[in-house]
Design an enzyme around this catalytic site. Sequence first.
Site, mmCIF file in Angstrom:
data_model
loop_
_atom_site.group_PDB
_atom_site.id
_atom_site.type_symbol
_atom_site.label_atom_id
_atom_site.label_comp_id
_atom_site.label_asym_id
_atom_site.label_seq_id
_atom_site.Cartn_x
_atom_site.Cartn_y
_atom_site.Cartn_z
ATOM 1 N N CYS A 67 -5.386 7.624 34.323
ATOM 2 C CA CYS A 67 -5.375 9.084 34.234
ATOM 3 C C CYS A 67 -5.242 9.707 35.625
ATOM 4 C CB CYS A 67 -6.696 9.536 33.592
ATOM 5 S SG CYS A 67 -6.915 11.316 33.603
ATOM 6 N N CYS A 102 -8.832 11.641 36.256
ATOM 7 C CA CYS A 102 -10.150 10.988 36.462
ATOM 8 C C CYS A 102 -10.048 9.485 36.677
ATOM 9 C CB CYS A 102 -11.062 11.273 35.257
ATOM 10 S SG CYS A 102 -10.626 10.290 33.790
ATOM 11 N N GLY A 146 3.867 -2.171 0.898
ATOM 12 C CA GLY A 146 3.714 -3.008 2.086
ATOM 13 C C GLY A 146 2.411 -2.823 2.840
ATOM 14 N N THR A 147 1.304 -2.778 2.103
ATOM 15 C CA THR A 147 -0.001 -2.673 2.762
ATOM 16 C C THR A 147 -1.041 -3.484 1.993
ATOM 17 O OG1 THR A 147 -1.799 -1.167 3.431
ATOM 18 C CG2 THR A 147 -0.492 -0.507 1.518
ATOM 19 N N ARG A 180 3.842 -7.707 -1.776
ATOM 20 C CA ARG A 180 3.929 -9.147 -2.073
ATOM 21 C C ARG A 180 2.830 -9.568 -3.033
ATOM 22 N NH1 ARG A 180 5.491 -11.144 3.558
ATOM 23 N NH2 ARG A 180 7.766 -11.170 3.473
ATOM 24 N N GLU A 181 1.662 -8.870 -2.936
ATOM 25 C CA GLU A 181 0.561 -9.253 -3.848
ATOM 26 C C GLU A 181 -0.203 -8.004 -4.272
ATOM 27 O OE1 GLU A 181 0.338 -10.416 -0.522
ATOM 28 O OE2 GLU A 181 -1.142 -8.954 0.155
ATOM 29 N N ASP A 193 3.479 -8.111 10.507
ATOM 30 C CA ASP A 193 2.375 -7.307 9.969
ATOM 31 C C ASP A 193 1.088 -7.862 10.564
ATOM 32 O OD1 ASP A 193 2.222 -8.833 6.606
ATOM 33 O OD2 ASP A 193 1.615 -9.560 8.580
ATOM 34 N N ARG A 234 -1.843 -9.180 8.714
ATOM 35 C CA ARG A 234 -2.712 -10.179 8.075
ATOM 36 C C ARG A 234 -1.976 -11.264 7.293
ATOM 37 N NH1 ARG A 234 -4.895 -5.183 8.138
ATOM 38 N NH2 ARG A 234 -6.963 -4.968 9.093
ATOM 39 N N HIS A 239 -2.739 6.378 11.551
ATOM 40 C CA HIS A 239 -3.340 5.575 12.630
ATOM 41 C C HIS A 239 -2.691 5.893 13.962
ATOM 42 C CE1 HIS A 239 -4.866 2.470 9.469
ATOM 43 N NE2 HIS A 239 -5.456 3.642 9.377
ATOM 44 N N ILE A 290 2.470 2.343 13.449
ATOM 45 C CA ILE A 290 2.511 3.047 14.745
ATOM 46 C C ILE A 290 3.905 2.921 15.367
ATOM 47 C CG2 ILE A 290 0.053 2.724 15.187
ATOM 48 C CD1 ILE A 290 0.711 0.305 16.912
ATOM 49 N N ASP A 291 4.849 2.353 14.587
ATOM 50 C CA ASP A 291 6.182 2.069 15.143
ATOM 51 C C ASP A 291 7.136 3.263 15.083
ATOM 52 O OD1 ASP A 291 6.605 0.006 12.187
ATOM 53 O OD2 ASP A 291 7.066 2.135 12.420
HETATM 54 N N1 APR Z 1 7.553 -6.998 1.285
HETATM 55 C C1 APR Z 1 6.456 -6.657 0.563
HETATM 56 N N2 APR Z 1 5.183 -6.790 1.036
HETATM 57 C C2 APR Z 1 5.041 -7.280 2.285
HETATM 58 C C3 APR Z 1 6.138 -7.656 3.101
HETATM 59 C C4 APR Z 1 7.436 -7.494 2.554
HETATM 60 N N3 APR Z 1 8.537 -7.815 3.247
HETATM 61 N N4 APR Z 1 5.647 -8.113 4.294
HETATM 62 C C5 APR Z 1 4.308 -8.036 4.220
HETATM 63 N N5 APR Z 1 3.936 -7.538 3.027
HETATM 64 C C6 APR Z 1 2.583 -7.224 2.548
HETATM 65 C C7 APR Z 1 1.555 -8.284 2.869
HETATM 66 O O1 APR Z 1 1.521 -9.241 1.837
HETATM 67 C C8 APR Z 1 0.266 -7.447 2.920
HETATM 68 O O2 APR Z 1 -0.241 -7.224 1.615
HETATM 69 O O3 APR Z 1 2.174 -6.065 3.250
HETATM 70 C C9 APR Z 1 0.772 -6.114 3.471
HETATM 71 C C10 APR Z 1 0.514 -5.982 4.966
HETATM 72 O O4 APR Z 1 -0.891 -5.915 5.140
HETATM 73 P P1 APR Z 1 -1.492 -5.877 6.622
HETATM 74 O O5 APR Z 1 -0.847 -6.929 7.445
HETATM 75 O O6 APR Z 1 -2.985 -5.848 6.471
HETATM 76 O O7 APR Z 1 -0.978 -4.493 7.229
HETATM 77 P P2 APR Z 1 -1.553 -3.054 6.907
HETATM 78 O O8 APR Z 1 -1.996 -2.939 5.475
HETATM 79 O O9 APR Z 1 -0.547 -2.059 7.357
HETATM 80 O O10 APR Z 1 -2.846 -2.978 7.883
HETATM 81 C C11 APR Z 1 -3.590 -1.793 7.839
HETATM 82 O O11 APR Z 1 -4.999 -2.608 9.629
HETATM 83 O O12 APR Z 1 -5.646 -3.392 11.715
HETATM 84 C C12 APR Z 1 -5.291 -2.297 10.984
HETATM 85 O O13 APR Z 1 -4.528 -0.400 12.096
HETATM 86 C C13 APR Z 1 -4.085 -1.597 11.551
HETATM 87 O O14 APR Z 1 -2.696 -0.013 10.347
HETATM 88 C C14 APR Z 1 -3.204 -1.343 10.317
HETATM 89 C C15 APR Z 1 -4.196 -1.529 9.181
#
Ligand code: APR
Length: 276
Positions: free
Chosen positions: A167, A170, A207-208, A233-234, A43, A45, A135, A117-118
């Site tokens: 491209c 251009c 998961g974000t 996770r949080e 991920d 962060r 995104h 984006i996967d």
């Molecule tokens: N189970 C539950 N939660 C998880 C797991 C897991 N296995 N793995 C990671 N996480 C949680 C992390 O604790 C965090 O809260 O998922 C979240 C991932 O957060 P980010 O890494 O910030 O990813 P995301 O929220 O998708 O980022 C958003 O940021 O840079 C941009 O364009 C990029 O789309 C991306 C956007």
Amino acid sequence: MDSQAVENEKILKNVADDIKNGKYKNICVMVGAGISTAAGIPDFRSPKTGIYHNLQKFNLPYAEAIFDLEYFRENPKPFFELAYELMPGRYMPTPTHYFLRLMNEKGLMLRCFTQNIDTLERIAGVPEDKIVEAHGSFQYNRCIECKEMADSGYVRHCIETKDVPLCEKCKGYVKPTIVFYGEGLPSRFFDCMYEDMEKCDLALVIGTSLLVHPFADLPEIATENCQRLLINREVVGDFSERESDLMVLGDCDALVRQLCKYLDWEKDLDELVKAN
Ligand code: APR
């Protein structure tokens, strides 16, 4: 069983019962990189393992520069090296992705909003009309100067050979239609956002970190009648500000499997996971 596990079990059982008794019919899921970590895609962060913590080799001025349009125009190489590591075709969907497919096949999914984006939601079998890739993704490629679309096979070849695609028209740099900082989100995101969130009766956020807007606005604009459930996770975003908010904290694949057990979908989930 620790207190979090007891709380998670109670919440997931209640949500499963409400889904089974027809309380929720228009479920919107909003997902991020956390649902693809089990596929082997880091991920952004998470401390130590997140992409933004492992970009030292690129000597970027700041981590998000790798997705910054102005920086890309000066130096596209770091992005394409990361693209080589992230490119679809190298990874398989996780149980959480197959849960999203089941949600749709059971007639419960209104929309799947993803920041990822996967394209693993597509690969798992969620139909295109249900997916909003907020995104963008690797699916299409365009010149950043004249906006001419480019052949995906050519771009894939360049990524694999560590070349920078140019491209034909251009000679500007070509990149996948992944939304960079400084670019607007696809109009489809806004078309679906307002309409869907009016109808949504269960907003399922998985998961974000909910740090990037306007995607992170989605759960915030859910109506008062919409139940919000976080699987992460949080605690993130404005979750816990509404008295009705539900939050199950832990690993998404394990928690989704638990939810499927209470929904009597575990056999369906296992069949999908095993078949692919
Ligand atoms: N189970 C539950 N939660 C998880 C797991 C897991 N296995 N793995 C990671 N996480 C949680 C992390 O604790 C965090 O809260 O998922 C979240 C991932 O957060 P980010 O890494 O910030 O990813 P995301 O929220 O998708 O980022 C958003 O940021 O840079 C941009 O364009 C990029 O789309 C991306 C956007």
